[in-house]
Scaffold this motif. Structure first.
Motif, PDB file in Angstrom:
ATOM      1  N   SER A  83      15.955   6.527   7.622  1.00  0.00           N
ATOM      2  CA  SER A  83      15.175   5.507   8.326  1.00  0.00           C
ATOM      3  C   SER A  83      15.969   4.231   8.601  1.00  0.00           C
ATOM      4  N   VAL A  84      17.067   4.034   7.898  1.00  0.00           N
ATOM      5  CA  VAL A  84      17.852   2.806   8.084  1.00  0.00           C
ATOM      6  C   VAL A  84      19.287   3.083   8.524  1.00  0.00           C
ATOM      7  N   LYS A  85      19.649   4.341   8.601  1.00  0.00           N
ATOM      8  CA  LYS A  85      21.019   4.698   8.951  1.00  0.00           C
ATOM      9  C   LYS A  85      21.372   4.146  10.332  1.00  0.00           C
ATOM     10  N   GLY A  99       0.784  -1.229   0.000  1.00  0.00           N
ATOM     11  CA  GLY A  99       0.000   0.000   0.000  1.00  0.00           C
ATOM     12  C   GLY A  99       0.809   1.268   0.000  1.00  0.00           C
ATOM     13  N   LYS A 100       2.122   1.147  -0.131  1.00  0.00           N
ATOM     14  CA  LYS A 100       2.976   2.343  -0.104  1.00  0.00           C
ATOM     15  C   LYS A 100       3.798   2.428  -1.382  1.00  0.00           C
ATOM     16  N   GLU A 101       4.339   3.622  -1.619  1.00  0.00           N
ATOM     17  CA  GLU A 101       5.201   3.804  -2.774  1.00  0.00           C
ATOM     18  C   GLU A 101       6.589   3.230  -2.483  1.00  0.00           C
ATOM     19  N   ARG A 102       7.287   2.935  -3.565  1.00  0.00           N
ATOM     20  CA  ARG A 102       8.646   2.433  -3.403  1.00  0.00           C
ATOM     21  C   ARG A 102       9.524   3.551  -2.854  1.00  0.00           C
ATOM     22  N   GLU A 103      10.417   3.190  -1.933  1.00  0.00           N
ATOM     23  CA  GLU A 103      11.273   4.194  -1.315  1.00  0.00           C
ATOM     24  C   GLU A 103      12.730   3.764  -1.337  1.00  0.00           C
ATOM     25  N   PHE A 104      13.586   4.755  -1.351  1.00  0.00           N
ATOM     26  CA  PHE A 104      15.027   4.540  -1.363  1.00  0.00           C
ATOM     27  C   PHE A 104      15.489   3.998  -0.016  1.00  0.00           C
ATOM     28  N   LYS A 136      12.982  -4.042  12.177  1.00  0.00           N
ATOM     29  CA  LYS A 136      11.741  -3.617  12.803  1.00  0.00           C
ATOM     30  C   LYS A 136      10.561  -4.039  11.918  1.00  0.00           C
ATOM     31  N   PRO A 137       9.373  -4.123  12.483  1.00  0.00           N
ATOM     32  CA  PRO A 137       8.200  -4.456  11.653  1.00  0.00           C
ATOM     33  C   PRO A 137       8.020  -3.499  10.473  1.00  0.00           C
ATOM     34  N   GLU A 138       8.388  -2.244  10.660  1.00  0.00           N
ATOM     35  CA  GLU A 138       8.229  -1.279   9.570  1.00  0.00           C
ATOM     36  C   GLU A 138       9.235  -1.478   8.436  1.00  0.00           C
ATOM     37  N   ASP A 139      10.172  -2.395   8.610  1.00  0.00           N
ATOM     38  CA  ASP A 139      11.092  -2.745   7.517  1.00  0.00           C
ATOM     39  C   ASP A 139      10.476  -3.782   6.579  1.00  0.00           C
ATOM     40  N   THR A 140       9.315  -4.294   6.938  1.00  0.00           N
ATOM     41  CA  THR A 140       8.648  -5.272   6.089  1.00  0.00           C
ATOM     42  C   THR A 140       8.326  -4.667   4.735  1.00  0.00           C
ATOM     43  N   ALA A 141       8.808  -5.314   3.681  1.00  0.00           N
ATOM     44  CA  ALA A 141       8.633  -4.796   2.326  1.00  0.00           C
ATOM     45  C   ALA A 141       9.248  -5.773   1.337  1.00  0.00           C
TER      46      ALA A 141
END
Length: 127
Positions: free
Chosen positions: A62-64, A41-46, A86-91
């Motif tokens: 966000s990942v540094k 449901g989200k756009e692709r991100e760097f 983290k759960p928010e890294d799910t992708a």
């Protein structure tokens, strides 16, 4: 040249994974390489990029400090070491190549710079 991403999987929060992206049919050593991700449901991100020849690396805020991109040019492979997941890294994580490599550092985080993409590998971190 084709890119093949691998290494995704299911990992508990706080765990680690290492993604690999291998180029076949040619060399990737002269390309800038990057990882992007797309959550449902989200756009692709760097996520991260590394300059051709193994030069400087660039990570999204966000990942540094948790993720690290690297490359092994002799193996035509780029890695993404992911720690403290983290759960928010799910992708779905995609690798991409920038050919010919841009000299504009700030452009490395822009999707349109990359003209060759791998098929993606799923990373799932349950809440």
């Amino acid at each position: 040249v084709q890119l093949q991403a691998s290494g995704g999987g299911l990992v508990q929060a706080g765990g680690s994974l290492r993604l690999s992206c291998t180029a076949s049919g040619g060399t990737s050593s002269t390309y800038n390489m990057a990882w992007f991700r797309q959550a449902p449901g989200k756009e692709r991100e760097f996520v991260a990029a590394i300059r051709a020849g193994g030069g400087s690396a660039y990570h999204a805020d966000s990942v540094k400090g948790r993720f690290a991109i690297s490359r092994h040019n002799a193996k035509n492979t780029v890695y993404l070491q992911m720690n403290s997941l983290k759960p928010e890294d799910t992708a779905v994580y995609y690798c991409a190549a920038d050919r010919p490599p841009t000299a504009v550092y700030s452009a490395l985080a822009t999707e349109t710079v990359y003209d060759l993409w791998g098929q993606g590998t799923q990373v799932t971190v349950p809440a």
